[in-house]
Scaffold this motif. Structure first.
Motif, PDB file in Angstrom:
ATOM      1  N   MET A   1       0.850  -1.186   0.000  1.00  0.00           N
ATOM      2  CA  MET A   1       0.000   0.000   0.000  1.00  0.00           C
ATOM      3  C   MET A   1       0.883   1.232   0.000  1.00  0.00           C
ATOM      4  N   LEU A   2       0.579   2.175  -0.902  1.00  0.00           N
ATOM      5  CA  LEU A   2       1.284   3.440  -0.919  1.00  0.00           C
ATOM      6  C   LEU A   2       0.567   4.430   0.004  1.00  0.00           C
ATOM      7  N   PRO A   3       1.272   5.415   0.537  1.00  0.00           N
ATOM      8  CA  PRO A   3       0.599   6.417   1.372  1.00  0.00           C
ATOM      9  C   PRO A   3      -0.569   7.052   0.619  1.00  0.00           C
ATOM     10  N   GLN A   4      -1.663   7.282   1.341  1.00  0.00           N
ATOM     11  CA  GLN A   4      -2.881   7.848   0.766  1.00  0.00           C
ATOM     12  C   GLN A   4      -3.526   6.923  -0.265  1.00  0.00           C
ATOM     13  N   PHE A   5      -3.361   5.612  -0.060  1.00  0.00           N
ATOM     14  CA  PHE A   5      -3.968   4.640  -0.966  1.00  0.00           C
ATOM     15  C   PHE A   5      -5.490   4.677  -0.868  1.00  0.00           C
ATOM     16  N   THR A   6      -6.141   4.168  -1.894  1.00  0.00           N
ATOM     17  CA  THR A   6      -7.603   4.144  -1.928  1.00  0.00           C
ATOM     18  C   THR A   6      -8.119   2.901  -1.208  1.00  0.00           C
ATOM     19  N   MET A   7      -8.893   3.115  -0.181  1.00  0.00           N
ATOM     20  CA  MET A   7      -9.394   1.997   0.627  1.00  0.00           C
ATOM     21  C   MET A   7     -10.257   1.051  -0.214  1.00  0.00           C
ATOM     22  N   GLY A   8     -11.058   1.605  -1.133  1.00  0.00           N
ATOM     23  CA  GLY A   8     -11.918   0.762  -1.961  1.00  0.00           C
ATOM     24  C   GLY A   8     -11.130  -0.182  -2.841  1.00  0.00           C
ATOM     25  N   ALA A   9      -9.992   0.292  -3.376  1.00  0.00           N
ATOM     26  CA  ALA A   9      -9.160  -0.572  -4.215  1.00  0.00           C
ATOM     27  C   ALA A   9      -8.557  -1.699  -3.392  1.00  0.00           C
ATOM     28  N   PHE A  10      -8.088  -1.380  -2.186  1.00  0.00           N
ATOM     29  CA  PHE A  10      -7.551  -2.411  -1.295  1.00  0.00           C
ATOM     30  C   PHE A  10      -8.630  -3.433  -0.943  1.00  0.00           C
ATOM     31  N   ALA A  11      -9.833  -2.938  -0.602  1.00  0.00           N
ATOM     32  CA  ALA A  11     -10.913  -3.842  -0.185  1.00  0.00           C
ATOM     33  C   ALA A  11     -11.392  -4.725  -1.323  1.00  0.00           C
ATOM     34  N   ALA A  12     -11.326  -4.229  -2.561  1.00  0.00           N
ATOM     35  CA  ALA A  12     -11.796  -5.032  -3.694  1.00  0.00           C
ATOM     36  C   ALA A  12     -11.040  -6.346  -3.782  1.00  0.00           C
ATOM     37  N   PHE A  13      -9.748  -6.307  -3.477  1.00  0.00           N
ATOM     38  CA  PHE A  13      -8.965  -7.547  -3.449  1.00  0.00           C
ATOM     39  C   PHE A  13      -9.167  -8.304  -2.141  1.00  0.00           C
ATOM     40  N   ALA A  14      -9.015  -7.586  -1.020  1.00  0.00           N
ATOM     41  CA  ALA A  14      -9.026  -8.256   0.282  1.00  0.00           C
ATOM     42  C   ALA A  14     -10.354  -8.945   0.563  1.00  0.00           C
ATOM     43  N   ASP A  15     -11.465  -8.308   0.207  1.00  0.00           N
ATOM     44  CA  ASP A  15     -12.769  -8.911   0.475  1.00  0.00           C
ATOM     45  C   ASP A  15     -12.968 -10.199  -0.322  1.00  0.00           C
ATOM     46  N   LEU A  16     -12.562 -10.190  -1.587  1.00  0.00           N
ATOM     47  CA  LEU A  16     -12.710 -11.403  -2.392  1.00  0.00           C
ATOM     48  C   LEU A  16     -11.864 -12.540  -1.830  1.00  0.00           C
ATOM     49  N   LEU A  17     -10.617 -12.234  -1.456  1.00  0.00           N
ATOM     50  CA  LEU A  17      -9.756 -13.271  -0.893  1.00  0.00           C
ATOM     51  C   LEU A  17     -10.310 -13.775   0.433  1.00  0.00           C
ATOM     52  N   GLY A  18     -10.826 -12.852   1.250  1.00  0.00           N
ATOM     53  CA  GLY A  18     -11.394 -13.254   2.525  1.00  0.00           C
ATOM     54  C   GLY A  18     -12.628 -14.117   2.366  1.00  0.00           C
ATOM     55  N   LEU A  19     -13.484 -13.807   1.381  1.00  0.00           N
ATOM     56  CA  LEU A  19     -14.689 -14.610   1.143  1.00  0.00           C
ATOM     57  C   LEU A  19     -14.330 -16.013   0.688  1.00  0.00           C
ATOM     58  N   LEU A  20     -13.265 -16.153  -0.068  1.00  0.00           N
ATOM     59  CA  LEU A  20     -12.837 -17.484  -0.500  1.00  0.00           C
ATOM     60  C   LEU A  20     -12.470 -18.337   0.706  1.00  0.00           C
ATOM     61  N   ASP A  21     -11.829 -17.729   1.718  1.00  0.00           N
ATOM     62  CA  ASP A  21     -11.515 -18.451   2.951  1.00  0.00           C
ATOM     63  C   ASP A  21     -12.785 -18.784   3.728  1.00  0.00           C
ATOM     64  N   ALA A  22     -13.695 -17.797   3.797  1.00  0.00           N
ATOM     65  CA  ALA A  22     -14.892 -17.973   4.619  1.00  0.00           C
ATOM     66  C   ALA A  22     -15.811 -19.068   4.091  1.00  0.00           C
ATOM     67  N   GLN A  23     -15.705 -19.399   2.816  1.00  0.00           N
ATOM     68  CA  GLN A  23     -16.590 -20.414   2.235  1.00  0.00           C
ATOM     69  C   GLN A  23     -16.347 -21.784   2.850  1.00  0.00           C
ATOM     70  N   THR A  24     -15.112 -22.028   3.278  1.00  0.00           N
ATOM     71  CA  THR A  24     -14.775 -23.355   3.813  1.00  0.00           C
ATOM     72  C   THR A  24     -14.507 -23.349   5.306  1.00  0.00           C
ATOM     73  N   GLY A  25     -14.235 -22.156   5.872  1.00  0.00           N
ATOM     74  CA  GLY A  25     -13.885 -22.091   7.284  1.00  0.00           C
ATOM     75  C   GLY A  25     -12.458 -22.513   7.542  1.00  0.00           C
ATOM     76  N   THR A  26     -11.724 -22.802   6.508  1.00  0.00           N
ATOM     77  CA  THR A  26     -10.315 -23.195   6.628  1.00  0.00           C
ATOM     78  C   THR A  26      -9.508 -22.301   5.692  1.00  0.00           C
ATOM     79  N   PRO A  27      -8.183 -22.279   5.846  1.00  0.00           N
ATOM     80  CA  PRO A  27      -7.381 -21.467   4.925  1.00  0.00           C
ATOM     81  C   PRO A  27      -7.728 -21.780   3.480  1.00  0.00           C
TER      82      PRO A  27
END
Length: 316
Positions: A1-27
């Motif tokens: 992340m660069l200083p003053q990064f856009t939170m929405g751009a970060f979340a677009a990746f992080a949320d998708l990756l997190g949902l993939l984990d949440a589908q199984t409850g395991t890594p």
């Protein structure tokens, strides 16, 4: 992340990756880290701070390196440590992704040489001033994202989700990706591409896509605007069809619109640079200073030199 990064751009990746984990409850199938030179929290453009989970370390432990930038041209360049780290990742054959103004960091690191890249239309002139060695024909401003082999660039906004989905679809079963999209209430058609950057001021957002693309190309190449046949061919239209679009939706012609753009950019350069009028005329695609003077008087009611002096007096 660069200083003053856009939170929405970060979340677009992080949320998708997190949902993939949440589908199984395991890594899940994607391991990822938020890395930086230090573990000091990085402040986003919204003021929210995110704590890195690891130091930069060895970039070759990743398949993709995603640099998340902010919405405006960066005030400071990427530091030498990050630039060296990105070059190491590039030498190792890793995919490098630049979101928002992170394209500046990739360019500063020298890892975009020989690649096509995507830049926001409002940042195009600043980007070309900073990186004159990158040929204009390699810069795209009429699309919000661009995949070119192992380099991916994106201007931000909703297009970041499309980029994330396209990357995930390269490596994961379609069913897993669709379940994650449903969990975020995102249309399963995300990642199919075909989007266009927001049009320039004065161009309706609901106007035909060919017209919006045409105006973005004219804005980008103000100094060397393609001929009407070449511009129409680039858009898959005939010159007559393109002229009809401009008449119907903007009540002007492509040629007249191009002159307006040239005068607008000349005014910007008169206000923000110390270049001579002759140099500005050349940069903006006028035949000479006299040609620019006639167009400028028609638009502003005074010669370029007088307009520059008036603007300077008004800002004192």
């Amino acid at each position: 992340m660069l200083p003053q990064f856009t939170m929405g751009a970060f979340a677009a990746f992080a949320d998708l990756l997190g949902l993939l984990d949440a589908q199984t409850g395991t890594p899940g199938p994607c391991a990822w880290e938020v890395v930086a030179e230090t573990l000091i929290p990085v402040r986003s453009a919204s003021g929210i701070q995110v704590v890195p989970t690891d130091l930069l370390g060895d970039p070759l432990r990743f398949d993709y390196v995603v640099v998340v930038g902010g919405p405006f041209a960066p005030m400071a360049e990427a530091g030498p440590v990050l630039s060296a780290w990105l070059r190491q990742a590039a030498r190792g054959g890793r995919h490098l992704v630049g979101l928002c103004n992170a394209v500046h960091a990739l360019a500063r690191a020298g890892v975009l040489t020989g690649y096509r890249l995507c830049v926001g239309g409002d940042q195009y002139r600043d980007f070309t001033d900073r990186f004159p060695a990158i040929a204009p024909e390699r810069i795209v401003t009429d699309r919000p994202s661009l995949f070119d082999r192992r380099r991916i660039t994106c201007v931000g906004g909703a297009a970041v989700t499309d980029v994330a989905v396209r990357i995930l679809r390269r490596h994961l079963p379609e069913a897993d990706v669709r379940r994650a999209l449903r969990g975020l209430q995102i249309d399963a058609a995300a990642g199919q591409g075909g989007q266009i950057q927001p049009p320039p001021p004065g161009v309706p957002a609901d106007s035909p896509s060919a017209l919006r693309r045409a105006t973005l190309v004219i804005e980008q190449y103000a100094g060397q605007i393609p001929s009407l046949p070449d511009l129409a061919d680039r858009l898959g239209l005939s010159p007559r069809q393109l002229q009809r679009l401009f008449r119907q939706h903007l009540d002007t012609t492509p040629q007249a619109y191009a002159r307006t753009v040239r005068v607008r950019q000349a005014a910007w350069m008169l206000r923000h640079t110390d270049k001579t009028i002759a140099a500005i005329a050349s940069d903006c695609g006028f035949a000479d200073a006299a040609h620019m003077g006639r167009a400028f008087r028609a638009a502003h009611g005074m010669a370029p030199g007088a307009w520059r002096r008036t603007e300077a007096e008004n800002t004192v």
